[in-house]
Design a protein around this motif. Structure first.
Motif, PDB file in Angstrom:
ATOM      1  N   PRO A   1      18.738  12.619   4.849  1.00 60.02           N
ATOM      2  CA  PRO A   1      18.876  13.890   3.967  1.00 60.02           C
ATOM      3  C   PRO A   1      19.881  13.204   2.669  1.00 60.02           C
ATOM      4  O   PRO A   1      19.661  13.603   1.484  1.00 60.02           O
ATOM      5  CB  PRO A   1      19.668  14.778   4.857  1.00 60.02           C
ATOM      6  CG  PRO A   1      19.080  14.408   5.969  1.00 60.02           C
ATOM      7  CD  PRO A   1      18.826  13.073   6.182  1.00 60.02           C
TER       8      PRO A   1
ATOM      9  N   VAL B   1      10.276  12.150  -6.412  1.00 59.47           N
ATOM     10  CA  VAL B   1      11.339  12.019  -5.396  1.00 59.47           C
ATOM     11  C   VAL B   1      10.657  11.803  -3.949  1.00 59.47           C
ATOM     12  O   VAL B   1      11.431  11.415  -3.064  1.00 59.47           O
ATOM     13  CB  VAL B   1      11.932  13.496  -5.411  1.00 59.47           C
ATOM     14  CG1 VAL B   1      11.050  14.470  -4.760  1.00 59.47           C
ATOM     15  CG2 VAL B   1      13.224  13.508  -4.672  1.00 59.47           C
ATOM     16  N   VAL B   2       9.223  12.120  -3.884  1.00 61.02           N
ATOM     17  CA  VAL B   2       8.730  11.765  -2.560  1.00 61.02           C
ATOM     18  C   VAL B   2       8.060  10.570  -2.861  1.00 61.02           C
ATOM     19  O   VAL B   2       7.108  10.226  -1.718  1.00 61.02           O
ATOM     20  CB  VAL B   2       7.906  12.856  -2.025  1.00 61.02           C
ATOM     21  CG1 VAL B   2       8.702  14.001  -1.348  1.00 61.02           C
ATOM     22  CG2 VAL B   2       6.893  13.503  -3.109  1.00 61.02           C
TER      23      VAL B   2
ATOM     24  N   CYS C   1       6.850   6.979  -2.106  1.00 61.25           N
ATOM     25  CA  CYS C   1       7.317   6.343  -0.862  1.00 61.25           C
ATOM     26  C   CYS C   1       8.019   5.147  -1.138  1.00 61.25           C
ATOM     27  O   CYS C   1       8.690   4.447  -0.475  1.00 61.25           O
ATOM     28  CB  CYS C   1       6.063   5.988   0.009  1.00 61.25           C
ATOM     29  SG  CYS C   1       4.445   7.099   0.201  1.00 61.25           S
TER      30      CYS C   1
ATOM     31  N   VAL D   1      16.208  11.705 -10.194  1.00 60.85           N
ATOM     32  CA  VAL D   1      14.730  12.479 -10.624  1.00 60.85           C
ATOM     33  C   VAL D   1      14.854  13.567 -11.503  1.00 60.85           C
ATOM     34  O   VAL D   1      14.196  13.630 -12.514  1.00 60.85           O
ATOM     35  CB  VAL D   1      14.065  12.665  -9.287  1.00 60.85           C
ATOM     36  CG1 VAL D   1      12.597  13.577  -9.930  1.00 60.85           C
ATOM     37  CG2 VAL D   1      13.465  11.541  -8.442  1.00 60.85           C
TER      38      VAL D   1
ATOM     39  N   ILE E   1      17.800  11.483   0.305  1.00 60.25           N
ATOM     40  CA  ILE E   1      16.937  12.109  -0.573  1.00 60.25           C
ATOM     41  C   ILE E   1      17.770  12.959  -1.526  1.00 60.25           C
ATOM     42  O   ILE E   1      17.108  13.070  -2.893  1.00 60.25           O
ATOM     43  CB  ILE E   1      16.355  13.471   0.334  1.00 60.25           C
ATOM     44  CG1 ILE E   1      15.118  12.557   1.209  1.00 60.25           C
ATOM     45  CG2 ILE E   1      15.641  14.383  -0.478  1.00 60.25           C
ATOM     46  CD1 ILE E   1      14.471  13.505   2.277  1.00 60.25           C
ATOM     47  N   ILE E   2      19.219  13.479  -1.356  1.00 60.11           N
ATOM     48  CA  ILE E   2      19.864  14.068  -2.430  1.00 60.11           C
ATOM     49  C   ILE E   2      20.108  12.970  -3.661  1.00 60.11           C
ATOM     50  O   ILE E   2      20.026  13.408  -4.665  1.00 60.11           O
ATOM     51  CB  ILE E   2      21.166  14.507  -1.790  1.00 60.11           C
ATOM     52  CG1 ILE E   2      20.948  15.619  -0.729  1.00 60.11           C
ATOM     53  CG2 ILE E   2      22.050  15.031  -2.721  1.00 60.11           C
ATOM     54  CD1 ILE E   2      22.091  16.455  -0.156  1.00 60.11           C
TER      55      ILE E   2
ATOM     56  N   LEU F   1      12.014   5.685  -1.415  1.00 61.04           N
ATOM     57  CA  LEU F   1      12.745   6.150  -0.023  1.00 61.04           C
ATOM     58  C   LEU F   1      12.483   4.908   0.920  1.00 61.04           C
ATOM     59  O   LEU F   1      13.501   4.535   1.544  1.00 61.04           O
ATOM     60  CB  LEU F   1      12.113   7.429   0.679  1.00 61.04           C
ATOM     61  CG  LEU F   1      12.970   7.927   1.845  1.00 61.04           C
ATOM     62  CD1 LEU F   1      14.481   8.361   1.461  1.00 61.04           C
ATOM     63  CD2 LEU F   1      12.163   8.963   2.481  1.00 61.04           C
TER      64      LEU F   1
ATOM     65  N   SER G   1      16.934  12.610  -5.541  1.00 65.04           N
ATOM     66  CA  SER G   1      16.398  13.770  -6.413  1.00 65.04           C
ATOM     67  C   SER G   1      17.543  13.997  -7.359  1.00 65.04           C
ATOM     68  O   SER G   1      17.084  14.605  -8.638  1.00 65.04           O
ATOM     69  CB  SER G   1      16.262  15.032  -5.412  1.00 65.04           C
ATOM     70  OG  SER G   1      17.583  15.477  -4.888  1.00 65.04           O
TER      71      SER G   1
ATOM     72  N   PRO H   1       8.615  15.080 -11.347  1.00 61.42           N
ATOM     73  CA  PRO H   1       9.296  15.714 -10.085  1.00 61.42           C
ATOM     74  C   PRO H   1       8.940  14.916  -8.841  1.00 61.42           C
ATOM     75  O   PRO H   1       9.738  15.013  -7.696  1.00 61.42           O
ATOM     76  CB  PRO H   1       9.163  17.139 -10.070  1.00 61.42           C
ATOM     77  CG  PRO H   1       8.061  17.629 -10.765  1.00 61.42           C
ATOM     78  CD  PRO H   1       7.941  16.485 -11.939  1.00 61.42           C
ATOM     79  N   LEU H   2       7.725  14.643  -8.569  1.00 61.88           N
ATOM     80  CA  LEU H   2       7.057  14.189  -7.343  1.00 61.88           C
ATOM     81  C   LEU H   2       7.517  12.816  -7.342  1.00 61.88           C
ATOM     82  O   LEU H   2       7.304  12.130  -6.094  1.00 61.88           O
ATOM     83  CB  LEU H   2       5.600  13.913  -7.382  1.00 61.88           C
ATOM     84  CG  LEU H   2       4.694  15.506  -7.237  1.00 61.88           C
ATOM     85  CD1 LEU H   2       3.288  15.189  -6.867  1.00 61.88           C
ATOM     86  CD2 LEU H   2       5.352  15.996  -5.672  1.00 61.88           C
TER      87      LEU H   2
ATOM     88  N   MET I   1       0.799  -1.340  -0.068  1.00 59.99           N
ATOM     89  CA  MET I   1       0.087  -0.031   0.237  1.00 59.99           C
ATOM     90  C   MET I   1       0.817   1.347  -0.120  1.00 59.99           C
ATOM     91  O   MET I   1       0.454   2.069   0.610  1.00 59.99           O
ATOM     92  CB  MET I   1      -0.909   0.059   1.308  1.00 59.99           C
ATOM     93  CG  MET I   1      -2.191  -0.833   1.181  1.00 59.99           C
ATOM     94  SD  MET I   1      -3.431  -0.379  -0.009  1.00 59.99           S
ATOM     95  CE  MET I   1      -3.855   1.177   0.690  1.00 59.99           C
ATOM     96  N   ILE I   2       1.910   1.278  -0.518  1.00 59.50           N
ATOM     97  CA  ILE I   2       2.755   2.568  -0.810  1.00 59.50           C
ATOM     98  C   ILE I   2       2.845   3.007  -2.237  1.00 59.50           C
ATOM     99  O   ILE I   2       2.661   2.140  -3.363  1.00 59.50           O
ATOM    100  CB  ILE I   2       4.024   2.452  -0.252  1.00 59.50           C
ATOM    101  CG1 ILE I   2       4.841   1.376  -0.696  1.00 59.50           C
ATOM    102  CG2 ILE I   2       3.962   2.628   1.214  1.00 59.50           C
ATOM    103  CD1 ILE I   2       5.883   1.042  -0.344  1.00 59.50           C
ATOM    104  N   GLY I   3       3.124   4.061  -2.548  1.00 62.36           N
ATOM    105  CA  GLY I   3       3.233   4.665  -3.653  1.00 62.36           C
ATOM    106  C   GLY I   3       1.611   4.834  -4.680  1.00 62.36           C
ATOM    107  O   GLY I   3       1.659   4.550  -5.917  1.00 62.36           O
ATOM    108  N   LEU I   4       0.603   5.176  -3.674  1.00 58.97           N
ATOM    109  CA  LEU I   4      -0.337   5.090  -4.282  1.00 58.97           C
ATOM    110  C   LEU I   4      -0.759   6.268  -5.287  1.00 58.97           C
ATOM    111  O   LEU I   4      -1.717   6.276  -6.276  1.00 58.97           O
ATOM    112  CB  LEU I   4      -1.553   5.232  -3.152  1.00 58.97           C
ATOM    113  CG  LEU I   4      -1.816   3.996  -2.520  1.00 58.97           C
ATOM    114  CD1 LEU I   4      -2.943   4.073  -1.272  1.00 58.97           C
ATOM    115  CD2 LEU I   4      -2.496   2.951  -3.412  1.00 58.97           C
TER     116      LEU I   4
END
Lengths: 195, 199
Positions: free
Chosen positions: B69, B105-106, B108, B79, B72-73, B111, B76, B102-103, B21-24
């Motif tokens: 962090p 990057v978040v 789920c 991405v 995330i770098i 990450l 991104s 661009p989204l 149930m992630i990346g919905l």
């Protein structure tokens, strides 16, 4: 109705293009924390708070830092880091100076870093070429729309916990069907103002 | 044997969308046609594989406190590469996917895999895990896109498959259709799971 007037932007972002039900952004938290009314209210308030700060700061960074220095290609990285840092900062500030507010929404703050709505709004403000005032109004509309939708959904889900649901549909599937009906209802706003 | 497991678990048993149930958000938002779904799946898989690879490579030099962090770098960076490559070579698709590129990057999934798998495992198995998860994601998003496109528009990958008399149900390519499709898919999955091992 002019779709660039401030009121037009507010209504369009609050109802017509509701971020959860029409644009499908931030669904993880929509299904994740909407089990109870109380947690949804806390999450909604925290989102309004963080989103307003984050989009104001990222708008300023984009137009006063990235554009003049020709660094637009760094926007993904700089926005996400800004938001992550900001959330941390807000958490520390609230803990120290406004402990009551912190208790009310403290645990939801770290969750928001991964809430894609915050980053999405920062990008959309740039994509729509909004000026600073317009982007603030747009952000408020989006975050209020998020809060509205998640509170309504939590109300329905609390009732649904008591309802006899077929075994295969228990849990998430029935929640998706409910969301679908809500989304259908929100589609009805499309006729509003002919925006 | 375990390498094969790393690859296969993402495909079915731990399918990111239907089971974890992630990346919905991207799954529902861009799956109004099969082509869009497939494009999004490929883009996300590329980011997932590359970031898993790099994170597994640098995990020994990453201080524990600031690992998020750093993840995330790294994510991104990939991405941004995807964003620019897509804009240059597939402008039509890029326009359709819009803010969802661009989204990534978040997302789920990415990450989540970095934290749960790549940070703890060797380079080779992390890459395979990326492949498996990416393929699982692409598969689900393409299937959902195909279902919605067939019912809502009477086409698949842009080709008409029904004769003139077919009335497409427009609702399926509108937002509510996305919720219904994934709800039905999940209900079927639950149904068969209950049949295989009843609790």
């Amino acid at each position: 109705m002019d779709s660039t007037s401030l009121f037009g932007i507010l209504i369009a972002s609050l109802l017509i293009n509701n971020i959860l039900l029409i644009r499908f952004i931030a669904l993880c938290s929509f299904f994740g924390v909407s089990n109870q009314m109380e947690t949804s209210i806390g999450m909604g308030l925290a989102v309004i708070f963080v989103m307003m700060m984050a989009s104001a700061v990222s708008w300023l960074i984009y137009y006063f830092l990235l554009v003049p220095f020709d660094l637009v290609y760094l926007r993904t990285a700089s926005f996400i880091l800004t938001i992550a840092g900001l959330v941390q900062l807000e958490e520390m500030y609230l803990k120290k100076y406004v402990p009551r507010l912190y208790r009310a929404m403290g645990i939801y703050l770290p969750l928001i870093t991964t809430n894609c709505a915050v980053l999405a709004v920062a990008f959309l403000n740039i994509d729509y070429n909004y000026n600073f005032r317009q982007s603030l109004v747009y952000t408020f509309g989006v975050s209020a729309g998020y809060t509205l939708a998640i509170i309504l959904f939590a109300g329905i889900r609390e009732r649904m916990a008591l309802a006899p649901v077929p075994k295969a549909l228990q849990g998430y599937p029935i929640a998706f069907f409910t969301a679908s009906l809500m989304s259908l209802a929100f589609l009805g706003f499309k006729g509003l103002f002919g925006l | 044997m375990s390498l094969k497991n790393d690859f296969l678990s993402g495909l079915i048993k731990e399918n990111p969308v239907l089971v974890l149930m992630i990346g919905l958000c991207p799954t529902l938002a861009v799956s109004s046609t099969a082509v869009n779904g497939f494009g999004m799946g490929i883009a996300a898989s590329f980011v997932l594989i590359c970031s898993n690879l790099v994170i597994a490579m640098v995990r020994k030099y990453t201080p524990d406190q600031i690992r998020i962090p750093i993840f995330i770098i790294i994510i991104s960076t990939f991405v941004t590469i995807t964003d620019y490559v897509m804009q240059a070579y597939y402008p039509a698709l890029y326009k359709q996917l819009g803010v969802f590129v661009p989204l990534i990057v978040v997302n789920c999934i990415i990450l989540g895999r970095a934290e749960a798998f790549a940070y703890k495992n060797r380079v080779w198995s992390s890459t395979l895990d990326g492949f498996g998860m990416g393929l699982g994601f692409t598969l689900v998003i393409t299937v959902i896109g195909a279902i919605r496109e067939i019912i809502g528009n009477g086409t698949i990958f842009g080709k008409a498959i029904f004769s003139q008399g077919f009335q497409p149900a427009k609702i399926m390519i509108l937002p509510p259709g996305g919720f219904i499709t994934i709800g039905v898919l999940m209900a079927f999955l639950h149904y068969f799971q209950n049949k295989v091992n009843p609790r």
